[in-house]
Design a protein around this motif. Structure first.
Motif, PDB file in Angstrom:
ATOM      1  N   ALA A 152      -0.633   3.250  -1.105  1.00 26.97           N
ATOM      2  CA  ALA A 152      -1.959   3.862  -1.146  1.00 26.97           C
ATOM      3  C   ALA A 152      -2.951   2.953  -1.853  1.00 26.97           C
ATOM      4  N   ARG A 153      -2.514   2.315  -2.916  1.00 24.74           N
ATOM      5  CA  ARG A 153      -3.393   1.405  -3.657  1.00 24.74           C
ATOM      6  C   ARG A 153      -3.789   0.205  -2.798  1.00 24.74           C
ATOM      7  N   PRO A 163      -2.536   6.704  -8.269  1.00 22.87           N
ATOM      8  CA  PRO A 163      -1.153   6.424  -8.644  1.00 22.87           C
ATOM      9  C   PRO A 163      -0.676   7.219  -9.859  1.00 22.87           C
ATOM     10  N   THR A 211       9.997   7.215  -4.172  1.00 21.24           N
ATOM     11  CA  THR A 211       8.936   7.676  -3.277  1.00 21.24           C
ATOM     12  C   THR A 211       7.572   7.560  -3.949  1.00 21.24           C
ATOM     13  N   ALA A 212       7.510   7.940  -5.226  1.00 23.67           N
ATOM     14  CA  ALA A 212       6.232   7.878  -5.951  1.00 23.67           C
ATOM     15  C   ALA A 212       5.754   6.441  -6.095  1.00 23.67           C
ATOM     16  N   ALA A 230       0.641  10.824  -2.781  1.00 19.78           N
ATOM     17  CA  ALA A 230       0.371   9.382  -2.760  1.00 19.78           C
ATOM     18  C   ALA A 230      -0.755   9.041  -1.795  1.00 19.78           C
ATOM     19  N   VAL A 287       0.242  10.657  -8.759  1.00 20.64           N
ATOM     20  CA  VAL A 287       1.466  10.632  -7.959  1.00 20.64           C
ATOM     21  C   VAL A 287       2.689  10.584  -8.869  1.00 20.64           C
ATOM     22  N   GLY A 332       4.871   5.022  -2.534  1.00 12.76           N
ATOM     23  CA  GLY A 332       3.659   5.664  -2.019  1.00 12.76           C
ATOM     24  C   GLY A 332       2.414   5.260  -2.784  1.00 12.76           C
ATOM     25  N   ALA A 333       2.529   5.181  -4.110  1.00 13.72           N
ATOM     26  CA  ALA A 333       1.374   4.785  -4.921  1.00 13.72           C
ATOM     27  C   ALA A 333       0.979   3.340  -4.634  1.00 13.72           C
TER      28      ALA A 333
END
Length: 156
Positions: A104-105, A55, A96-97, A50, A58, A100-101
């Motif tokens: 991060a975005r 995304p 989590t994905a 991530a 991820v 995290g995505a």
């Protein structure tokens, strides 16, 4: 966080390889008796993906991580098993994905480089050749030292 993520074409294979390595290590360390350790290690892989990638990469890494955990930690022969532990691992990795995505975005949007606004029109050259001859290309500054030494015969 990075200013620019790895493209999906690089991020997903990187996450895929990391998930395989972590699963092999978890099985070798005996995570089949305590599958929570394998999930925790794969959560770190998904979180790292991530931070480093897109995304879409991820989400693909999370799916592969779940399949590896389900097939080789919970179901020892590589066959997918659909149990309560499998559903819990899928929920943890998907959460989590997605988190995290999303983070991060948002971080990438905050760090976006916006070019400064131009203060005036570009200077266009009226010459027919050389630097600045094409429309829209800025002309070199006028005045100042000559760029070439005029021809005066051989140098002694």
């Amino acid at each position: 966080m990075r200013d620019k993520p790895l493209p999906t074409g690089f991020g997903f294979p990187l996450g895929f390889a990391a998930a395989i390595a972590v699963t092999i290590g978890a099985v070798a360390a005996g995570a089949t008796r305590q599958p929570g350790w394998s999930v925790a290690a794969l959560v770190l892989v998904v979180a790292a993906a991530a931070v480093l990638s897109t995304p879409l990469a991820v989400l693909g890494t999370a799916l592969v991580s779940w399949a590896l955990h389900d097939g080789f930690v919970l179901g020892r022969g590589g066959d997918l098993v659909f149990t309560r532990d499998s559903a819990l691992a899928a929920a943890v990795l998907a959460g989590t994905a997605l988190l995290g995505a999303a983070l991060a975005r948002l971080s990438l949007l905050d760090n976006a480089n916006v070019p400064a606004q131009r203060t005036g029109p570009p200077v266009l050259s009226g010459r027919s050749s050389g630097a600045g001859a094409y429309r829209g290309t800025p002309a070199p500054p006028r005045g100042g030292p000559p760029t070439r030494r005029p021809w005066r015969g051989p140098v002694r």
